[in-house]
Scaffold this motif. Structure first.
Motif, PDB file in Angstrom:
ATOM      1  N   GLY A 319       0.648  -1.134  -0.118  1.00 30.20           N
ATOM      2  CA  GLY A 319       0.105  -0.014   0.155  1.00 30.20           C
ATOM      3  C   GLY A 319       0.754   1.302  -0.167  1.00 30.20           C
ATOM      4  N   ALA A 320       1.728   1.031   0.612  1.00 30.68           N
ATOM      5  CA  ALA A 320       2.684   2.278   0.538  1.00 30.68           C
ATOM      6  C   ALA A 320       3.407   2.571  -0.735  1.00 30.68           C
ATOM      7  CB  ALA A 320       3.661   1.758   2.191  1.00 30.68           C
ATOM      8  N   LEU A 321       3.963   1.206  -1.427  1.00 24.01           N
ATOM      9  CA  LEU A 321       4.620   1.328  -2.397  1.00 24.01           C
ATOM     10  C   LEU A 321       3.474   2.141  -3.373  1.00 24.01           C
ATOM     11  CD1 LEU A 321       6.363   1.216  -4.958  1.00 24.01           C
ATOM     12  CD2 LEU A 321       5.463  -1.680  -5.397  1.00 24.01           C
ATOM     13  N   VAL A 322       1.628   1.923  -3.164  1.00 26.87           N
ATOM     14  CA  VAL A 322       1.032   2.666  -3.955  1.00 26.87           C
ATOM     15  C   VAL A 322       0.984   3.903  -3.814  1.00 26.87           C
ATOM     16  CG1 VAL A 322      -1.462   2.338  -4.542  1.00 26.87           C
ATOM     17  CG2 VAL A 322      -0.305   0.359  -4.687  1.00 26.87           C
ATOM     18  N   VAL A 323       0.585   4.372  -2.625  1.00 27.24           N
ATOM     19  CA  VAL A 323       0.607   5.769  -2.154  1.00 27.24           C
ATOM     20  C   VAL A 323       2.130   6.252  -3.112  1.00 27.24           C
ATOM     21  CG1 VAL A 323       0.342   6.882  -0.493  1.00 27.24           C
ATOM     22  CG2 VAL A 323      -0.878   5.236  -0.500  1.00 27.24           C
ATOM     23  N   GLY A 336      -3.950  13.511   3.622  1.00 26.32           N
ATOM     24  CA  GLY A 336      -2.876  12.593   4.664  1.00 26.32           C
ATOM     25  C   GLY A 336      -1.798  11.715   3.656  1.00 26.32           C
ATOM     26  N   THR A 337      -0.346  11.657   4.477  1.00 21.56           N
ATOM     27  CA  THR A 337       0.057  10.719   3.596  1.00 21.56           C
ATOM     28  C   THR A 337       0.095   9.901   2.983  1.00 21.56           C
ATOM     29  OG1 THR A 337       1.681  12.824   4.548  1.00 21.56           O
ATOM     30  CG2 THR A 337       2.810  10.660   2.812  1.00 21.56           C
ATOM     31  N   PHE A 338      -0.540   9.076   4.238  1.00 18.22           N
ATOM     32  CA  PHE A 338      -0.491   7.406   4.010  1.00 18.22           C
ATOM     33  C   PHE A 338      -2.083   7.040   5.017  1.00 18.22           C
ATOM     34  CE2 PHE A 338       4.436   8.076   3.849  1.00 18.22           C
ATOM     35  CZ  PHE A 338       4.485   7.075   3.171  1.00 18.22           C
ATOM     36  N   MET A 339      -2.921   7.841   4.844  1.00 17.44           N
ATOM     37  CA  MET A 339      -4.184   7.507   5.244  1.00 17.44           C
ATOM     38  C   MET A 339      -4.925   6.597   3.863  1.00 17.44           C
ATOM     39  SD  MET A 339      -6.703   8.305   7.058  1.00 17.44           S
ATOM     40  CE  MET A 339      -8.586   7.583   7.732  1.00 17.44           C
ATOM     41  N   PRO A 340      -5.128   6.401   2.945  1.00 22.60           N
ATOM     42  CA  PRO A 340      -5.061   5.170   1.949  1.00 22.60           C
ATOM     43  C   PRO A 340      -4.621   4.102   1.946  1.00 22.60           C
ATOM     44  CG  PRO A 340      -4.614   8.233   0.285  1.00 22.60           C
ATOM     45  CD  PRO A 340      -4.324   7.851   2.159  1.00 22.60           C
ATOM     46  N   VAL A 419      -8.619   7.302  15.334  1.00 23.04           N
ATOM     47  CA  VAL A 419      -7.913   8.794  15.636  1.00 23.04           C
ATOM     48  C   VAL A 419      -7.513   8.843  13.650  1.00 23.04           C
ATOM     49  CG1 VAL A 419      -5.728   9.792  16.984  1.00 23.04           C
ATOM     50  CG2 VAL A 419      -6.813   7.665  17.401  1.00 23.04           C
ATOM     51  N   ILE A 420      -6.776   8.250  13.195  1.00 23.46           N
ATOM     52  CA  ILE A 420      -7.022   8.717  11.814  1.00 23.46           C
ATOM     53  C   ILE A 420      -8.263   9.158  11.383  1.00 23.46           C
ATOM     54  CG2 ILE A 420      -6.011   8.170   9.560  1.00 23.46           C
ATOM     55  CD1 ILE A 420      -3.507   7.789  11.802  1.00 23.46           C
ATOM     56  N   ILE A 421      -9.548   8.627  11.427  1.00 21.04           N
ATOM     57  CA  ILE A 421     -10.072   8.938  10.847  1.00 21.04           C
ATOM     58  C   ILE A 421     -10.912  10.304  11.594  1.00 21.04           C
ATOM     59  CG2 ILE A 421     -12.633   8.692  10.414  1.00 21.04           C
ATOM     60  CD1 ILE A 421     -12.249   6.368  10.508  1.00 21.04           C
ATOM     61  N   ALA A 422     -10.676  10.328  13.059  1.00 19.51           N
ATOM     62  CA  ALA A 422     -10.595  12.190  13.350  1.00 19.51           C
ATOM     63  C   ALA A 422      -9.958  13.094  12.891  1.00 19.51           C
ATOM     64  CB  ALA A 422     -10.850  11.770  15.320  1.00 19.51           C
ATOM     65  N   TRP A 423      -8.658  12.661  12.616  1.00 25.99           N
ATOM     66  CA  TRP A 423      -7.458  14.024  12.127  1.00 25.99           C
ATOM     67  C   TRP A 423      -8.132  14.471  10.719  1.00 25.99           C
ATOM     68  CZ3 TRP A 423      -4.486  17.120  14.433  1.00 25.99           C
ATOM     69  CH2 TRP A 423      -4.311  16.432  15.252  1.00 25.99           C
ATOM     70  N   THR A 424      -8.423  13.206   9.853  1.00 25.94           N
ATOM     71  CA  THR A 424      -9.095  13.519   9.014  1.00 25.94           C
ATOM     72  C   THR A 424     -10.363  14.525   9.114  1.00 25.94           C
ATOM     73  OG1 THR A 424      -8.235  11.267   7.568  1.00 25.94           O
ATOM     74  CG2 THR A 424      -9.242  12.137   6.064  1.00 25.94           C
ATOM     75  N   ILE A 425     -11.265  14.277   9.512  1.00 23.96           N
ATOM     76  CA  ILE A 425     -12.185  14.969   9.687  1.00 23.96           C
ATOM     77  C   ILE A 425     -11.816  16.132   9.995  1.00 23.96           C
ATOM     78  CG2 ILE A 425     -13.575  15.180  10.504  1.00 23.96           C
ATOM     79  CD1 ILE A 425     -14.730  12.227  11.130  1.00 23.96           C
ATOM     80  N   SER A 445     -11.513  12.351  -3.052  1.00 20.74           N
ATOM     81  CA  SER A 445     -11.788  11.348  -4.036  1.00 20.74           C
ATOM     82  C   SER A 445     -10.322  11.268  -4.369  1.00 20.74           C
ATOM     83  CB  SER A 445     -12.505  11.780  -4.761  1.00 20.74           C
ATOM     84  OG  SER A 445     -12.168  12.841  -5.539  1.00 20.74           O
ATOM     85  N   GLY A 446      -9.741  11.124  -4.150  1.00 19.06           N
ATOM     86  CA  GLY A 446      -8.413  10.843  -4.111  1.00 19.06           C
ATOM     87  C   GLY A 446      -7.891   9.791  -3.112  1.00 19.06           C
ATOM     88  N   SER A 447      -7.906  10.643  -1.908  1.00 12.50           N
ATOM     89  CA  SER A 447      -7.758   9.450  -0.943  1.00 12.50           C
ATOM     90  C   SER A 447      -8.181   7.972  -1.358  1.00 12.50           C
ATOM     91  CB  SER A 447      -8.021  10.102   0.395  1.00 12.50           C
ATOM     92  OG  SER A 447      -7.163  11.136   0.730  1.00 12.50           O
ATOM     93  N   LEU A 448      -9.709   7.926  -1.626  1.00 16.03           N
ATOM     94  CA  LEU A 448     -10.718   7.281  -2.447  1.00 16.03           C
ATOM     95  C   LEU A 448      -9.750   6.418  -3.080  1.00 16.03           C
ATOM     96  CD1 LEU A 448     -13.835   7.761  -1.040  1.00 16.03           C
ATOM     97  CD2 LEU A 448     -12.430   6.718   0.303  1.00 16.03           C
TER      98      LEU A 448
END
Length: 505
Positions: A319-323, A336-340, A419-425, A445-448
């Motif tokens: 996943g990190a490689l794809v991001v 976020g950098t690695f939220m995806p 926690v990550i979702i809360a920061w994303t919001i 949409s880019g993250s998704l």
């Protein structure tokens, strides 16, 4: 001209990736772990049956068993002998024998020894120390006949192998040579060959091989001839002189004095039955790794719960490689950098469509609630803490609602990092206030999109197979990410900014 200061960096990356590939190839070669999931491998189950008549006194039965036969690997061994003690004994000559013992036995007795053999490319083990030819004594007129036959064979040969083939040819049963007729009148052919080769200062011995044929019963061993050429033991067919061990031949006995010894019984005999099976190559490699000395190099010895955890964690580098590829080369914006990556892991745990629905629902509701918290003029720490609690409530509510409706969509969102979702919001809310709705939709949409791409790669069966069974391949992924980190050119999405310049070409 390239910058010389980057040469050590590229050399280090190359060594890193080469080490990962080399370790993976070594693991595949030594442990037999397949490259592809679902690969099948053959396995032979061989059963030796010993029958004899006990004479109402203590019994000791000893059967020679294979020890590192060429072309095969021993996977497992077991004995079926009710009422008997059983042990595998290492002999002084380096061989192995299966030994059964019983204080008192009478009447017909049957003992079983079973072993599983896996075809492999492993050669026979070395002889340890260099063997010497056994002294042989002949009486007249056999001594003169042996000398003449050996001289005739030497004239037509130059190596121990060629001498053996010539000697086998000269000692054919249908030969009209007087010396051959004299020597074979009272002797068995194979012991005669062994004795004559030792007389020629060539170490020789007998061996027994088992022809492997699927679903065969009550088979006997085939006698063979072996010589030492100064480097290794070579096997010959004493009838035809053909050199080598066929793929379907299992060398059961090599160099042992006897195949079967029974003390306290009469009419002893041994026969063999066999059956060919196929099992998944990965299962076979796992069994070999557990029983071998290299098992500590994998995750197979860990508890099942921890293995399941590592199967998921080892997908994160993909996943990190794809991001990294999407952000640094394609130029897709994400929240976020690695939220995806975390979203993709959640999709792997659940399913793509339910995960998308849950993520969009949580973030949408969270943005609405974040708008209300913003009107309260709370401090950042207090606002984030409140968001975490609200996200947990939203998740719990969706879980209960989904369960009542007969779906597990709500239940699976607990895998999302709260926690990550809360920061994303929080980040999306600030972005909304500073950049507007369009930027929020762009990054969301880019993250998704990146998360879906990462999920598609991480959910492939071969991805899970390679990352778990060949963890050293993560060094290759690390090298690719480091190389991408050196890219400073235009991203793919930025090229459209210069499309109007084409009109001036």
């Amino acid at each position: 001209m390239s910058n010389p200061s980057r040469i050590p960096f590229y050399a280090a990356v190359f060594l890193l990736m080469a080490a990962g590939i080399a370790l993976a190839i070594w693991r595949h070669t030594e442990l037999g772990i397949p490259w592809m999931a679902g690969e099948q491998k053959p396995i032979w189950m061989v059963e030796a049956r010993i029958d004899f008549d006990a004479a109402n006194k203590p019994v000791q039965a000893s059967l020679n068993i294979p020890d590192q036969p060429p072309g095969f690997t021993i996977l497992s061994e077991q004995a079926a002998s009710p009422g008997y003690g059983f042990a595998i004994i290492e002999t002084a000559g380096g061989g192995r024998r299966a030994e059964w013992t019983k204080r008192d036995a009478v009447g017909p007795q049957t003992l079983y020894f079973k072993a599983q053999f896996v075809p492999s490319e492993r050669d026979a083990a070395g002889p340890g120390r260099k063997p010497k030819a056994q002294p042989a004594f002949w009486e007249e007129p056999q001594a003169t006949a042996v000398k003449q036959v050996l001289n005739q064979a030497r004239e037509r040969s130059s190596t121990p192998e060629s001498l053996t083939r010539e000697l086998i040819r000269l000692l054919q049963p249908d030969s009209d040579n007087q010396n051959t007729l004299l020597l074979m009148s009272d002797s068995n052919r194979l012991p005669l060959l062994v004795k004559m080769l030792n007389s020629a200062d060539i170490p020789a011995r007998t061996a027994d091989g088992l022809n492997l044929e699927d679903a065969r019963r009550r088979q006997q061993l085939t006698p063979l001839l072996q010589i030492y050429n100064g480097e290794e033991w070579l096997t010959f067919d004493p009838k035809t002189g053909e050199q080598g061990v066929p793929e379907s031949l299992l060398l059961w006995r090599q160099g042992a004095d006897s195949l079967l010894d029974v003390v306290g019984g009469d009419n002893s005999r041994v026969s063999f039955s066999m059956i060919k099976q196929t099992i998944p190559a990965l299962q076979l490699a796992t069994l070999q790794a557990k029983s071998g000395s290299l098992g500590f190099l994998g995750f197979y010895e860990l508890p099942i719960e921890e293995q399941s955890m590592f199967r998921l964690l080892l997908l994160l580098p993909l996943g990190a490689l794809v991001v990294a590829f999407m952000r640094m080369l394609i130029g897709i914006k994400t929240s976020g950098t690695f939220m995806p990556v975390l979203i993709a892991v959640a999709f792997v745990q659940t399913a793509l469509v339910p995960g998308l629905i849950a993520f969009i629902a949580i973030v949408s509701i969270g943005l609405l609630l974040r708008g209300y918290l913003s009107s309260l003029n709370l401090l950042l720490v207090s606002r984030i803490s409140a968001l975490i609690i609200l996200v947990i409530f939203i998740t719990a509510g969706m879980s209960i609602l989904g369960y009542q409706m007969g779906f597990n969509t709500g239940m699976t969102v607990t895998f999302f990092p709260m926690v990550i979702i809360a920061w994303t919001i929080e980040r999306m809310s600030i972005l909304w206030e500073e950049e507007g709705v369009r930027e929020v939709l762009t990054q969301g949409s880019g993250s998704l999109f990146v998360a879906v791409c990462a999920y598609l790669l991480m959910s492939l069966p071969i991805s899970g197979h390679l990352t778990f069974n060949f963890p050293e391949l993560h060094l290759v992924i690390l090298g690719l990410i480091l190389l991408m980190g050196q890219y400073t050119g235009y991203k793919l999405t930025e090229l459209r900014r210069f499309s109007p310049m084409k009109a001036y070409d």
